[in-house]
Design a protein around this motif. Structure first.
Motif, PDB file in Angstrom:
ATOM      1  N   PRO A  81      -0.425   5.794   6.124  1.00 48.78           N
ATOM      2  CA  PRO A  81       0.272   6.287   4.934  1.00 48.78           C
ATOM      3  C   PRO A  81       1.054   7.563   5.225  1.00 48.78           C
ATOM      4  N   GLN A  82       2.262   7.633   4.693  1.00 50.41           N
ATOM      5  CA  GLN A  82       3.136   8.779   4.915  1.00 50.41           C
ATOM      6  C   GLN A  82       3.159   9.738   3.726  1.00 50.41           C
ATOM      7  N   HIS A  83       2.525   9.361   2.611  1.00 50.80           N
ATOM      8  CA  HIS A  83       2.521  10.162   1.391  1.00 50.80           C
ATOM      9  C   HIS A  83       1.106  10.212   0.840  1.00 50.80           C
ATOM     10  N   GLN A  84       0.878  11.083  -0.161  1.00 51.61           N
ATOM     11  CA  GLN A  84      -0.458  11.192  -0.738  1.00 51.61           C
ATOM     12  C   GLN A  84      -0.973   9.837  -1.192  1.00 51.61           C
ATOM     13  N   LEU A  85      -0.110   9.039  -1.826  1.00 51.61           N
ATOM     14  CA  LEU A  85      -0.434   7.656  -2.141  1.00 51.61           C
ATOM     15  C   LEU A  85       0.719   6.803  -1.653  1.00 51.61           C
ATOM     16  N   ASP A  86       0.473   5.957  -0.680  1.00 55.94           N
ATOM     17  CA  ASP A  86       1.513   5.133  -0.059  1.00 55.94           C
ATOM     18  C   ASP A  86       1.111   3.674  -0.225  1.00 55.94           C
ATOM     19  N   VAL A  87       1.848   2.947  -1.076  1.00 47.95           N
ATOM     20  CA  VAL A  87       1.530   1.549  -1.370  1.00 47.95           C
ATOM     21  C   VAL A  87       2.584   0.663  -0.743  1.00 47.95           C
ATOM     22  N   GLN A  88       2.153  -0.261   0.084  1.00 43.33           N
ATOM     23  CA  GLN A  88       3.043  -1.258   0.672  1.00 43.33           C
ATOM     24  C   GLN A  88       2.766  -2.571  -0.046  1.00 43.33           C
TER      25      GLN A  88
ATOM     26  N   VAL B 222      -3.570   8.561   1.330  1.00 39.64           N
ATOM     27  CA  VAL B 222      -4.265   7.314   1.049  1.00 39.64           C
ATOM     28  C   VAL B 222      -3.255   6.179   1.131  1.00 39.64           C
ATOM     29  N   GLY B 223      -3.602   5.136   1.851  1.00 45.44           N
ATOM     30  CA  GLY B 223      -2.712   4.001   1.994  1.00 45.44           C
ATOM     31  C   GLY B 223      -3.322   2.738   1.428  1.00 45.44           C
ATOM     32  N   VAL B 224      -2.513   1.976   0.689  1.00 43.72           N
ATOM     33  CA  VAL B 224      -2.916   0.658   0.208  1.00 43.72           C
ATOM     34  C   VAL B 224      -1.973  -0.335   0.863  1.00 43.72           C
ATOM     35  N   GLY B 225      -2.504  -1.168   1.717  1.00 47.65           N
ATOM     36  CA  GLY B 225      -1.680  -2.137   2.434  1.00 47.65           C
ATOM     37  C   GLY B 225      -0.995  -1.538   3.652  1.00 47.65           C
TER      38      GLY B 225
END
Length: 137
Positions: A28-35, A21-24
């Protein structure tokens, strides 16, 4: 037909649950990837543990996140007397911080003594090597 719809729904849900899941970020490279910035309200836990007081988040030698007391240093040495010797750099340590305080000068009836000196610096070191020190009076 109902079985086909049910199987399709299960496969779609399974596919979505295994995705990152990507935010921004669109990739996404990880389970939760926040930029970008994160604003957290509540308690940050790592491996189910709350931080407690005076704790900071760090990783152990295996890369596992854990809470550690900010006042405890695993590789902390204090020298307080006139002495010379060598100190062996522990495994995994590649940089050391050195702080030194000089004693203040004595005062007299004419005026107060001088303040002690202070210096702080970082030195790159090699694990297992020896660092020589000489603490004078």
């Amino acid at each position: 037909m109902k079985a086909l719809i049910l199987i399709s729904a299960i496969l779609i849900c399974n596919s979505l649950m295994s995705q990152n899941v990507g935010v921004g970020t669109a990739n996404p490279q990880h389970q939760l990837d926040v930029q970008g910035d994160i604003n957290l309200t509540g308690t940050l836990r790592t491996n189910g543990m709350e931080p407690g007081s005076n704790n900071m988040l760090r990783t152990d030698n295996s890369g596992v996140m854990q809470w550690a007391n900010i006042n405890q240093y695993e590789n902390h040495e204090t020298f307080t007397s006139t002495i010379a010797g060598t100190w062996t750099v522990p495994a995994g340590v590649t940089k050391i911080m050195i702080e030194a305080w000089g004693g203040g000068g004595g005062g007299s009836c004419v005026g107060g003594g001088g303040g002690g000196g202070y210096i702080c610096g970082y030195i790159t070191v090699t694990p297992g090597s020896s660092v020589a020190y000489n603490i004078g009076a």
